[in-house]
Motif scaffolding. Structure first.
Motif, PDB file in Angstrom:
ATOM      1  N   ALA A  31       6.531   4.003  14.323  1.00 28.75           N
ATOM      2  CA  ALA A  31       7.642   4.658  13.622  1.00 28.75           C
ATOM      3  C   ALA A  31       7.722   4.188  12.185  1.00 28.75           C
ATOM      4  O   ALA A  31       7.973   4.986  11.260  1.00 28.75           O
ATOM      5  N   ALA A  32       7.484   2.904  11.966  1.00 29.37           N
ATOM      6  CA  ALA A  32       7.495   2.378  10.600  1.00 29.37           C
ATOM      7  C   ALA A  32       6.368   2.979   9.770  1.00 29.37           C
ATOM      8  O   ALA A  32       6.568   3.359   8.606  1.00 29.37           O
ATOM      9  N   LEU A  33       5.191   3.091  10.354  1.00 25.90           N
ATOM     10  CA  LEU A  33       4.055   3.662   9.617  1.00 25.90           C
ATOM     11  C   LEU A  33       4.322   5.112   9.224  1.00 25.90           C
ATOM     12  O   LEU A  33       4.064   5.521   8.084  1.00 25.90           O
ATOM     13  N   LEU A  34       4.835   5.883  10.151  1.00 22.45           N
ATOM     14  CA  LEU A  34       5.106   7.290   9.848  1.00 22.45           C
ATOM     15  C   LEU A  34       6.246   7.422   8.834  1.00 22.45           C
ATOM     16  O   LEU A  34       6.233   8.330   7.989  1.00 22.45           O
ATOM     17  N   ALA A  35       7.219   6.518   8.898  1.00 21.44           N
ATOM     18  CA  ALA A  35       8.298   6.526   7.898  1.00 21.44           C
ATOM     19  C   ALA A  35       7.758   6.179   6.515  1.00 21.44           C
ATOM     20  O   ALA A  35       8.181   6.761   5.506  1.00 21.44           O
ATOM     21  N   ILE A  36       6.815   5.251   6.452  1.00 24.07           N
ATOM     22  CA  ILE A  36       6.177   4.908   5.172  1.00 24.07           C
ATOM     23  C   ILE A  36       5.427   6.114   4.618  1.00 24.07           C
ATOM     24  O   ILE A  36       5.507   6.419   3.421  1.00 24.07           O
ATOM     25  N   ALA A  37       4.696   6.805   5.490  1.00 24.73           N
ATOM     26  CA  ALA A  37       3.970   8.005   5.049  1.00 24.73           C
ATOM     27  C   ALA A  37       4.933   9.048   4.494  1.00 24.73           C
ATOM     28  O   ALA A  37       4.655   9.689   3.467  1.00 24.73           O
ATOM     29  N   GLN A  38       6.070   9.232   5.151  1.00 22.67           N
ATOM     30  CA  GLN A  38       7.059  10.199   4.670  1.00 22.67           C
ATOM     31  C   GLN A  38       7.609   9.787   3.301  1.00 22.67           C
ATOM     32  O   GLN A  38       7.818  10.632   2.422  1.00 22.67           O
ATOM     33  N   ALA A  76      -5.900  13.630  -4.399  1.00 20.53           N
ATOM     34  CA  ALA A  76      -6.773  13.504  -3.229  1.00 20.53           C
ATOM     35  C   ALA A  76      -6.721  12.098  -2.647  1.00 20.53           C
ATOM     36  O   ALA A  76      -6.764  11.919  -1.420  1.00 20.53           O
ATOM     37  N   ARG A  77      -6.600  11.093  -3.498  1.00 23.01           N
ATOM     38  CA  ARG A  77      -6.538   9.720  -2.990  1.00 23.01           C
ATOM     39  C   ARG A  77      -5.202   9.436  -2.320  1.00 23.01           C
ATOM     40  O   ARG A  77      -5.139   8.677  -1.345  1.00 23.01           O
ATOM     41  N   ILE A  78      -4.146  10.038  -2.818  1.00 28.06           N
ATOM     42  CA  ILE A  78      -2.858   9.905  -2.126  1.00 28.06           C
ATOM     43  C   ILE A  78      -2.927  10.596  -0.770  1.00 28.06           C
ATOM     44  O   ILE A  78      -2.432  10.075   0.234  1.00 28.06           O
ATOM     45  N   ASP A  79      -3.571  11.766  -0.719  1.00 32.09           N
ATOM     46  CA  ASP A  79      -3.767  12.445   0.568  1.00 32.09           C
ATOM     47  C   ASP A  79      -4.539  11.548   1.530  1.00 32.09           C
ATOM     48  O   ASP A  79      -4.210  11.472   2.723  1.00 32.09           O
ATOM     49  N   ALA A  80      -5.577  10.874   1.013  1.00 28.91           N
ATOM     50  CA  ALA A  80      -6.375   9.986   1.857  1.00 28.91           C
ATOM     51  C   ALA A  80      -5.552   8.794   2.341  1.00 28.91           C
ATOM     52  O   ALA A  80      -5.703   8.345   3.491  1.00 28.91           O
ATOM     53  N   MET A  81      -4.672   8.288   1.482  1.00 28.21           N
ATOM     54  CA  MET A  81      -3.780   7.207   1.891  1.00 28.21           C
ATOM     55  C   MET A  81      -2.898   7.650   3.057  1.00 28.21           C
ATOM     56  O   MET A  81      -2.737   6.932   4.052  1.00 28.21           O
ATOM     57  N   LEU A  82      -2.335   8.841   2.927  1.00 27.73           N
ATOM     58  CA  LEU A  82      -1.460   9.358   3.977  1.00 27.73           C
ATOM     59  C   LEU A  82      -2.229   9.571   5.279  1.00 27.73           C
ATOM     60  O   LEU A  82      -1.739   9.237   6.365  1.00 27.73           O
ATOM     61  N   GLU A  83      -3.436  10.114   5.157  1.00 27.38           N
ATOM     62  CA  GLU A  83      -4.247  10.333   6.359  1.00 27.38           C
ATOM     63  C   GLU A  83      -4.598   9.000   7.011  1.00 27.38           C
ATOM     64  O   GLU A  83      -4.606   8.875   8.245  1.00 27.38           O
ATOM     65  N   GLY A  84      -4.880   7.998   6.182  1.00 27.40           N
ATOM     66  CA  GLY A  84      -5.198   6.680   6.715  1.00 27.40           C
ATOM     67  C   GLY A  84      -4.040   6.079   7.489  1.00 27.40           C
ATOM     68  O   GLY A  84      -4.220   5.497   8.568  1.00 27.40           O
ATOM     69  N   GLU A  86      -1.649   7.712   9.006  1.00 28.18           N
ATOM     70  CA  GLU A  86      -1.499   8.466  10.246  1.00 28.18           C
ATOM     71  C   GLU A  86      -2.572   8.093  11.260  1.00 28.18           C
ATOM     72  O   GLU A  86      -2.317   8.022  12.467  1.00 28.18           O
ATOM     73  N   GLN A  87      -3.783   7.832  10.776  1.00 29.84           N
ATOM     74  CA  GLN A  87      -4.851   7.405  11.679  1.00 29.84           C
ATOM     75  C   GLN A  87      -4.536   6.047  12.292  1.00 29.84           C
ATOM     76  O   GLN A  87      -4.746   5.826  13.486  1.00 29.84           O
TER      77      GLN A  87
END
Length: 424
Positions: A31-38, A76-84, A86-87
């Motif tokens: 939950a913390a990781l997904l909140a950080i991504a948001q 693109a690097r921010i997108d990669a950060m977000l994908e990382g 979530e992974q």
């Protein structure tokens, strides 16, 4: 600022937060990781603005191109950060896993449980995306982390850290689980690496000089690699087009990364066929070629107009982090293995071949943290290996080797389950 007092304050908070993180269940950490991504997604504009300020200052200060490339935050690097992130959230949580449970003659059962390391200190240069990668992996593995980025990325790291702290608060986990050192004073590094009461392991990410200094001065265990002198060996049983694609990609896809190829070795039986094509393609990418005598003769006979530089022995050791490549003709796979084990930094090496036994010999005998067959060295990366992200790439041989993901940020303790047994 009293640097010792400041850093010990961070250490005390991190130690306390690490205890809460070690007790947190997978649901809370995810939950913390997904909140950080948001939070990062919502604050993209602020992150880009902070990074633009860092980039402007870096250009004004004459930062070298490889470091500028690492510093820049693109969409693109921010997108990669977000994908990382979530992974990492989707990965299995290693903490608490009980394995190898065996019944002993006494009646006790003995097994091992995977546990967090505790507090991790990470020292890195330029790359602000490391702030997110390191935080997400440390959080998922139940650790607290103290991050000390380079002064050139201070604004970017502060902006990212704010997103992380807000995300932790959203998930009701301690904000002190991720702390960014708020000063560019180098004395902070000296304090961080000599606080064994508060820090359990140091992970340096940066240039060879930085990592050597930290390794020498640290009073805390260090997970490290000094440099990335990676090799591509083109065997005489290689598919020519495949070999060209792999060698060019390994060198030119990005110049400033530790998994970029710095040397290409070519088997003599195939050298006349492949080297002229390879040299022409590299020249089109504006890559400077530092060549052995045999390579120079073959390339010059095919195209005398191509600029070539005579290689010296030091070139075989070099991590260029630039559009420069060392090229050498060797006799066979045995000589390639010998060359790599002598000159490489034990990071990542690849063989291009259709010969099964040579591929297996290369994998077994090359003493590096990642060894590949028919693939670019650029794949030596935690994200590409399915680790979600990486905290670094270790060329050490104890505890963790290669890209360090969740499991590399944990240890094991013995667990004994009994039913009243006493030792007689």
């Amino acid at each position: 600022m009293d640097m010792k007092q400041y850093m010990q304050g961070l250490g005390e908070q991190a130690r306390q937060a690490s205890r809460a993180m070690s007790a947190a269940d997978s649901g809370a950490k995810n939950a913390a990781l997904l909140a950080i991504a948001q939070r990062i997604q919502a604050d993209r504009d602020a992150l880009m603005a902070a990074n633009a300020d860092d980039m402007a200052a870096a250009h004004a200060n004459g930062l070298e191109p490889a470091l500028l490339d690492r510093l820049e935050l693109t969409p693109a690097r921010i997108d990669a950060m977000l994908e990382g992130i979530e992974q990492v959230a989707a990965l299995a949580d290693p903490v608490g896993a009980l394995t190898d449970l065996v019944a002993r003659p006494s009646g006790i059962q003995v097994g091992k449980m995977r546990v967090p390391l505790g507090v991790i200190g990470i020292i890195y240069e330029s790359r602000p995306n490391v702030t997110v990668e390191a935080a997400s992996l440390c959080l998922k593995s139940g650790n607290a982390v103290i991050l000390r980025g380079g002064s050139e990325a201070l604004r970017s790291n502060r902006a990212i850290a704010q997103c992380i702290c807000d995300g932790l608060a959203d998930a009701q986990l301690p904000a002190a689980a991720v702390q960014v050192v708020e000063t560019s004073d180098r004395a902070a590094v000296g304090e961080l690496i000599t606080m064994p009461d508060y820090v359990d392991v140091i992970v340096p990410r940066g240039g060879k000089g930085l990592i050597e200094r930290i390794s020498q001065d640290a009073r805390v265990p260090v997970i490290k690699h000094l440099d990335g002198n990676c090799h591509v060996y083109i065997d005489d049983d290689a598919d020519i087009d495949m070999a060209l694609n792999i060698a060019v990609n390994a060198k030119t896809q990005r110049y400033g990364t530790c998994n970029t190829a710095e040397s290409v070795l070519v088997a003599s039986a195939i050298a006349t066929e492949i080297l002229p094509r390879l040299a022409s393609t590299l020249h089109a990418h504006h890559v400077e070629m530092r060549v052995c005598e045999r390579s120079k003769s073959i390339i010059s006979q095919a195209n005398s107009a191509l600029p070539l530089v005579d290689a010296t022995d030091s070139d075989w050791y070099e991590e260029y982090l630039a559009p420069i490549l060392a090229i050498k003709v060797i006799d066979d796979v045995e000589q390639a293995i010998e060359h790599i084990n002598h000159y490489s930094s034990q990071h990542s090496e690849t063989i291009v071949t259709d010969h099964y036994q040579r591929a297996m010999d290369f994998i077994r005998q090359v003493d590096s943290s990642s060894v590949m067959v028919n693939a670019s060295t650029r794949f030596a990366d935690g994200f590409e290996y399915g680790l979600g992200a990486e905290i670094g790439i270790s060329t050490d041989k104890i505890h963790a080797r290669g890209p360090v993901g969740l499991e590399g940020l944990t240890s094991q303790k013995f667990v004994v389950l009994g039913s009243g047994q006493i030792r007689t």
